[in-house]
Write a protein that holds these residues in place. Structure first.
Motif, mmCIF file in Angstrom:
data_model
loop_
_atom_site.group_PDB
_atom_site.id
_atom_site.type_symbol
_atom_site.label_atom_id
_atom_site.label_comp_id
_atom_site.label_asym_id
_atom_site.label_seq_id
_atom_site.Cartn_x
_atom_site.Cartn_y
_atom_site.Cartn_z
ATOM 1 N N LYS A 8 36.600 35.280 32.361
ATOM 2 C CA LYS A 8 38.019 35.562 32.549
ATOM 3 C C LYS A 8 38.788 35.272 31.269
ATOM 4 C CE LYS A 8 38.071 34.483 37.498
ATOM 5 N NZ LYS A 8 38.584 33.537 38.538
ATOM 6 N N ILE A 10 42.954 35.449 29.316
ATOM 7 C CA ILE A 10 44.398 35.698 29.333
ATOM 8 C C ILE A 10 44.715 36.504 28.076
ATOM 9 C CG2 ILE A 10 46.710 34.727 29.286
ATOM 10 C CD1 ILE A 10 45.291 34.126 31.883
ATOM 11 N N LEU A 27 45.948 38.301 33.311
ATOM 12 C CA LEU A 27 44.629 37.739 33.584
ATOM 13 C C LEU A 27 43.635 38.886 33.678
ATOM 14 C CD1 LEU A 27 42.770 35.335 34.352
ATOM 15 C CD2 LEU A 27 43.400 35.787 36.741
ATOM 16 N N GLU A 318 44.216 30.726 35.112
ATOM 17 C CA GLU A 318 45.275 31.618 35.591
ATOM 18 C C GLU A 318 46.667 30.981 35.513
ATOM 19 O OE1 GLU A 318 43.617 29.212 38.928
ATOM 20 O OE2 GLU A 318 42.740 30.470 37.347
#
Length: 343
Positions: A8, A10, A27, A318
């Motif tokens: 993941k 950002i 995200l 997140e």
């Protein structure tokens, strides 16, 4: 074949005008990464544990005039200071299992191709998250700005703006250790109470409740200010210049009030001439050669409780956009840290 895992991230959606918003960052959950470096790589593969939210990151969201660092690339992960664990290394200075701090990506795993800018963490008997703050870039910033730029003397009068933040809370404590009188400004009563009761400032005030900053400074510094640790700029700097003593020193660390809105400029600059003031800006990474000296000073002070340090923890990658944006409205209390994973 090396294991592939989800990674993941950002990412910056696009360049930003005015105050940043959470929606300026996205995200991205669809990326994968190999947990083995390509053959012949000189880099390191790390698992990110803690990410640092810092005001200077706002300047990297601009397309033009990013300041002293390059702009972020829209569509790519935001980058900043963090603490990580080495999973694979092609560099002789680092081995699997080492903990490091330095510039990394806002993502779960990062390949750092320029590990010369990483610091290996030798002291692991203090919280690892401290290497985003008191034992990392903000700590070095406080140390360099106060001791190297301002050269304090016992009995001097010190003012710190944005005093409850990652840097300011340390500057105030360094000032007390140096035998100085220190006053800090902050934006809530909670922060003012922290400055006086937790960090040992002699006095503190909520600048949002002061109709006249010049009058407020005269109230707390009837004999004037010797040292100003500048984090704000704008109206606060104007007021300080009127209240500086002859041969005063100003360490220009940051000017958060002007990152999003350039305003009308600063008046009262002629005081620099008439009071023989020295106002010096500095960039902390030009002083990293002093890092071992700083650690020798500060590690014992942390362990024996002489210095206090407060973190504002946001859980999960997140949560990073909300945490970063919150810096510019003063939502954080202490050093803003994002926990990606706990070791």
């Amino acid at each position: 074949m090396a294991e592939q895992v989800n990674n993941k991230q950002i990412v910056l959606k696009d360049y930003v005008n005015g105050f940043p918003k959470e929606s300026d960052m996205l995200l991205k959950a669809s990326n994968t990464i190999s947990l083995k470096l390509p053959h012949g790589s000189n880099g390191v593969l790390v698992k990110n544990l803690y990410l640092s939210c810092d005001p200077y990151m706002r300047t990297r969201m601009n397309k033009i005039d990013p300041g002293y660092v390059t702009s972020f690339t829209p569509g790519s992960p935001i980058i900043g200071y963090g603490v990580a664990k080495v999973l694979d290394s092609g560099h002789s200075n680092f081995k699997n299992g080492d903990f490091v701090w330095g510039i990394t990506g806002w993502e779960e795993y990062s390949i750092i191709n320029d590990p010369e800018n990483l610091f290996k963490i030798e002291h692991t008997d203090v919280p690892l998250s401290y290497y985003t703050g008191i034992l990392g870039m903000p700590g070095m910033t406080a140390y360099v700005g106060f001791y190297e730029i301002c050269a304090p003397k016992k009995g001097e009068y010190v003012f710190v703006s944005a005093a409850s933040g990652a840097v300011g809370q340390l500057v105030g404590q360094f000032a007390k250790l140096s035998g100085c009188y220190v006053v800090g400004s902050a934006g809530t009563q909670e922060k003012v109470d922290l400055l006086k009761n937790k960090f040992g400032f002699d006095e503190a005030f909520n600048y949002k409740e002061e109709k006249d900053l010049n009058a407020a400074l005269k109230r707390y510094f009837p004999d004037g200010i010797d040292i100003y640790f500048e984090n704000v700029g704008g109206a606060m700097l104007e007021a300080v210049l009127s209240n500086m003593r002859v041969n005063g020193r100003i360490a220009a660390c940051g000017m958060i009030s002007q990152y999003n809105d350039q305003g009308d400029g600063v008046h009262n600059l002629f005081h620099i001439v008439t009071k023989s003031l020295r106002m010096q800006g500095f960039i902390v990474f030009h002083h990293y050669h002093l890092y071992p000296k700083y650690l020798d000073m500060v590690i014992p002070l942390i362990k024996d409780g002489t210095i206090s340090y407060i973190e504002d923890i946001a859980e999960g990658l997140e949560s990073a956009p909300t945490a970063l944006v919150g810096l510019f409205s003063g939502k954080n209390v202490g050093k803003q840290v994002v926990v990606v994973a706990r070791e």
